[in-house]
Design a protein around this motif. Structure first.
Motif, PDB file in Angstrom:
ATOM      1  N   TYR A 322     -23.912  43.727  30.776  1.00  0.00           N
ATOM      2  CA  TYR A 322     -24.298  42.458  30.151  1.00  0.00           C
ATOM      3  C   TYR A 322     -25.812  42.370  30.128  1.00  0.00           C
ATOM      4  O   TYR A 322     -26.473  42.506  31.159  1.00  0.00           O
ATOM      5  N   THR A 323     -26.377  42.150  28.960  1.00  0.00           N
ATOM      6  CA  THR A 323     -27.837  42.119  28.824  1.00  0.00           C
ATOM      7  C   THR A 323     -28.375  40.710  28.583  1.00  0.00           C
ATOM      8  O   THR A 323     -29.579  40.527  28.415  1.00  0.00           O
ATOM      9  N   GLY A 324     -27.498  39.716  28.569  1.00  0.00           N
ATOM     10  CA  GLY A 324     -27.942  38.348  28.342  1.00  0.00           C
ATOM     11  C   GLY A 324     -28.333  37.674  29.652  1.00  0.00           C
ATOM     12  O   GLY A 324     -28.506  38.310  30.685  1.00  0.00           O
ATOM     13  N   ASN A 325     -28.465  36.360  29.604  1.00  0.00           N
ATOM     14  CA  ASN A 325     -28.798  35.601  30.812  1.00  0.00           C
ATOM     15  C   ASN A 325     -27.582  34.796  31.257  1.00  0.00           C
ATOM     16  O   ASN A 325     -26.580  34.711  30.552  1.00  0.00           O
ATOM     17  N   ASN A 326     -27.674  34.212  32.436  1.00  0.00           N
ATOM     18  CA  ASN A 326     -26.561  33.423  32.977  1.00  0.00           C
ATOM     19  C   ASN A 326     -26.820  31.922  32.881  1.00  0.00           C
ATOM     20  O   ASN A 326     -26.331  31.139  33.693  1.00  0.00           O
ATOM     21  N   GLU A 327     -27.565  31.526  31.872  1.00  0.00           N
ATOM     22  CA  GLU A 327     -27.854  30.110  31.632  1.00  0.00           C
ATOM     23  C   GLU A 327     -26.542  29.376  31.330  1.00  0.00           C
ATOM     24  O   GLU A 327     -25.742  29.811  30.511  1.00  0.00           O
ATOM     25  N   ILE A 328     -26.317  28.238  31.996  1.00  0.00           N
ATOM     26  CA  ILE A 328     -25.080  27.482  31.768  1.00  0.00           C
ATOM     27  C   ILE A 328     -25.332  26.134  31.089  1.00  0.00           C
ATOM     28  O   ILE A 328     -24.381  25.377  30.863  1.00  0.00           O
ATOM     29  N   LYS A 329     -26.568  25.851  30.745  1.00  0.00           N
ATOM     30  CA  LYS A 329     -26.873  24.577  30.097  1.00  0.00           C
ATOM     31  C   LYS A 329     -26.065  24.434  28.809  1.00  0.00           C
ATOM     32  O   LYS A 329     -26.065  25.318  27.951  1.00  0.00           O
ATOM     33  N   GLY A 330     -25.349  23.329  28.685  1.00  0.00           N
ATOM     34  CA  GLY A 330     -24.557  23.058  27.489  1.00  0.00           C
ATOM     35  C   GLY A 330     -23.204  23.733  27.467  1.00  0.00           C
ATOM     36  O   GLY A 330     -22.431  23.537  26.520  1.00  0.00           O
ATOM     37  N   LEU A 331     -22.891  24.524  28.504  1.00  0.00           N
ATOM     38  CA  LEU A 331     -21.594  25.215  28.544  1.00  0.00           C
ATOM     39  C   LEU A 331     -20.478  24.197  28.723  1.00  0.00           C
ATOM     40  O   LEU A 331     -20.513  23.377  29.632  1.00  0.00           O
ATOM     41  N   TYR A 332     -19.476  24.264  27.842  1.00  0.00           N
ATOM     42  CA  TYR A 332     -18.369  23.303  27.883  1.00  0.00           C
ATOM     43  C   TYR A 332     -17.224  23.795  28.749  1.00  0.00           C
ATOM     44  O   TYR A 332     -16.679  23.054  29.564  1.00  0.00           O
ATOM     45  N   GLU A 333     -16.832  25.063  28.555  1.00  0.00           N
ATOM     46  CA  GLU A 333     -15.705  25.568  29.333  1.00  0.00           C
ATOM     47  C   GLU A 333     -15.905  27.041  29.663  1.00  0.00           C
ATOM     48  O   GLU A 333     -16.538  27.791  28.914  1.00  0.00           O
ATOM     49  N   LEU A 334     -15.343  27.434  30.801  1.00  0.00           N
ATOM     50  CA  LEU A 334     -15.445  28.804  31.283  1.00  0.00           C
ATOM     51  C   LEU A 334     -14.049  29.387  31.412  1.00  0.00           C
ATOM     52  O   LEU A 334     -13.182  28.822  32.084  1.00  0.00           O
TER      53      LEU A 334
END
Length: 393
Positions: A322-334
Motif C-alpha cells: 500500500y503506497t497511500g496514507n492512513n488518513e481517516i478524515k471523512g471516512l464513513y465506513e470501514l
C-alpha cells in the motif's frame, strides 16, 4: 430548475458511459486513473517453493494494471485444492497495480519461471491493461512458448483479447464480458465468439464471460484436473451458490438505463468515503470480492488501510503493498474482512467510524452478500447496475 436537473442527469449519463468503456475493470479506475508502480521496491525477492508432485498453474499479470478479481479469484481457488503450485507470473518483478495505491508483487518473472524449468499445466489470463489488437508481443510469445497440447488455458473476462491474440483460439469458441464483447470481437475475427455461457470449452481452451465468472471458469478446470470431489470442496470453501458449476448465463450489456441508474446514484445520492482494512492472513478471494464489488458503486473514495506496515501477506503468500496514507478524515465506513483480528488498538484508531464486518463462517456467497447490501443502500436498480458490471447474471 426542472430543466437544469434534466441537463445534469443527461451529462451524468454521458460521464458514466465514458467511465464504462471497459466494464471488466473496477469502474473507479476510469474516473481518475491510478498510476502504475515507479521506482524500486524494498520487498526482498525470494523464489517460491515448488512441489513436483503438484500441478503447476501460471496466472499471468501485467504491472500496468491487471483485473483484480480476474487474477485473485483463480489464484485462491487453485491454491484451495492443495494440489497445485500456483504462481502469479509477470515480465519482471515490478509490483502489479490492482487499485489506486494498492499493488501485489508477482511471485515469478518470466525469466525466473524459465530458470526453474517450470511446465504449465494451466495458464490463466486475466484482463490486462491492453485489450485490443495492440498486445505485448513478449508476453504473447511467452504464453505460446509455455502452452503445450496438454496445457489448459483459461482466459478470464477481457483476458479473452490476449488469448485471442495468441492465435490459439482461432476456430475455437471464446467469450468475454458482455459489456466489452463487441469491442474486443471486432479486433479478432478468427475465434468463434459466443455468448450466454459462463464458460466456453474447446478441448483444453477455456474462457469465461465477465468478472464474476472467473469462479465458474476456475471450478470447471479444477474439476477436469482434480476431479468432482475436489471441485466440490473448493466450491464449498467460497459458499458457491449452485450445486454444480453453473454454465447458463445471460449476456447482458450495460445500456442507457443502467448508466442512468448509476448517474442517479452519483448525483442524487450521498457518495461516501469507504475503506477496507488489510491484514496478514486475509484470504485473497474475500479481499478481491469486496474491493471489486464496492469499487463499482462509485464511492467518493475507496481507501485501503495497512496500519502496522506498508505490506501484508495474504493466506496463500501474496505480498500486497500500500503506497497511500492512513488518513481517516471523512471516512464513513470501514470494511473488515477479518473482524476477529480487529484489535483494540485498531478500534481506537478508527473510533467513531462505522464498520462493515464479514463473518468467515457465513454461509452466503460473498457476491450475494455485497450486492444485497448495495441494493439496500442505493436501491435495486443500482444493485442491478453493479451486477451487470460484474457480468453476474
Amino acid at each position: 430548475m426542472k430543466i437544469k436537473k434534466i441537463h445534469i442527469a443527461f451529462f451524468a449519463v454521458l460521464l458514466i458511459g465514458a467511465m464504462l468503456m471497459n466494464a471488466c475493470s473496477s469502474l473507479r479506475n476510469f474516473t481518475n486513473p491510478p498510476k502504475a508502480w515507479s521506482g524500486e521496491t524494498k520487498i526482498k525477492s525470494v523464489l517460491p517453493g515448488y512441489d513436483q508432485a503438484k500441478k503447476t498453474v501460471f496466472v499471468i499479470a501485467d504491472h500496468q494494471l491487471t483485473g483484480m478479481f480476474d487474477m485473485l479469484a483463480p489464484f485462491y481457488l487453485f491454491n484451495a485444492t492443495e494440489k497445485a503450485n500456483v504462481y502469479i507470473v509477470a515480465k519482471d518483478k515490478t509490483p502489479i497495480l490492482i487499485k489506486r495505491d494498492l499493488f501485489v508483487m508477482p511471485q515469478l518473472s518470466f525469466k525466473e519461471a524459465d530458470s526453474m524449468k517450470l511446465k504449465a499445466d494451466v495458464i490463466v489470463i486475466p484482463a490486462l491493461s491492453i485489450r485490443d489488437e495492440h498486445q505485448d508481443t513478449l508476453l504473447i510469445s511467452w504464453i505460446k512458448k509455455h502452452f503445450t497440447p496438454a496445457t489448459k488455458m483459461l482466459t478470464i473476462c477481457d483476458g479473452a483479447s490476449t488469448g485471442a491474440a495468441t492465435g490459439l483460439y482461432d476456430g475455437k469458441s471464446i467469450t468475454a464480458h458482455a459489456s466489452d464483447y463487441e469491442g474486443i470481437k471486432v479486433h479478432f475475427d478468427k475465434p468463434i465468439w459466443v455468448q450466454n455461457v459462463t464458460v466456453t470449452k474447446a478441448g483444453n481452451l477455456f474462457s469465461t464471460a465477465g468478472v464474476s465468472n472467473a469462479v465458474e471458469g476456475s471450478l470447471l478446470v479444477i474439476e477436469e484436473l482434480f476431479g468432482a470431489a475436489n471441485c466440490k470442496k473448493v466450491a464449498i470453501a467460497v459458499n458457491y451458490p449452485h450445486a454444480e458449476t453453473r454454465l447458463a448465463h445471460q449476456s447482458i450489456a450495460l445500456d442507457g438505463g443502467d448508466k442512468f441508474a448509476a448517474a442517479k446514484k452519483v448525483f442524487l445520492k450521498k457518495n461516501r468515503r469507504i475503506g477496507i482494512l488489510l491484514e496478514n492472513g486475509m484470504d485473497e478471494f474475500t479481499l478481491a470480492t469486496i474491493l471489486d464489488t464496492y469499487s463499482r458503486t462509485f464511492p467518493s473514495s475507496f481507501k485501503t488501510y495497512i496500519l502496522h506496515d506498508s505490506t501484508v501477506v495474504t493466506k496463500y503468500g501474496l505480498s500486497f503493498i500500500y503506497t497511500g496514507n492512513n488518513e481517516i478524515k471523512g471516512l464513513y465506513e470501514l470494511h473488515l474482512a477479518m473482524p476477529a483480528s480487529f484489535s483494540n488498538e485498531d478500534a481506537i484508531y478508527f473510533k467513531g467510524i462505522k464498520t462493515v464486518q464479514y463473518d468467515t463462517l457465513q454461509k452466503e456467497y460473498l457476491f450475494n452478500t455485497c450486492l444485497k447490501r448495495i441494493g439496500e443502500l442505493y436501491g435495486r436498480s443500482f444493485e442491478n447496475f453493479v451486477k451487470i458490471s460484474l457480468d453476474y447474471n
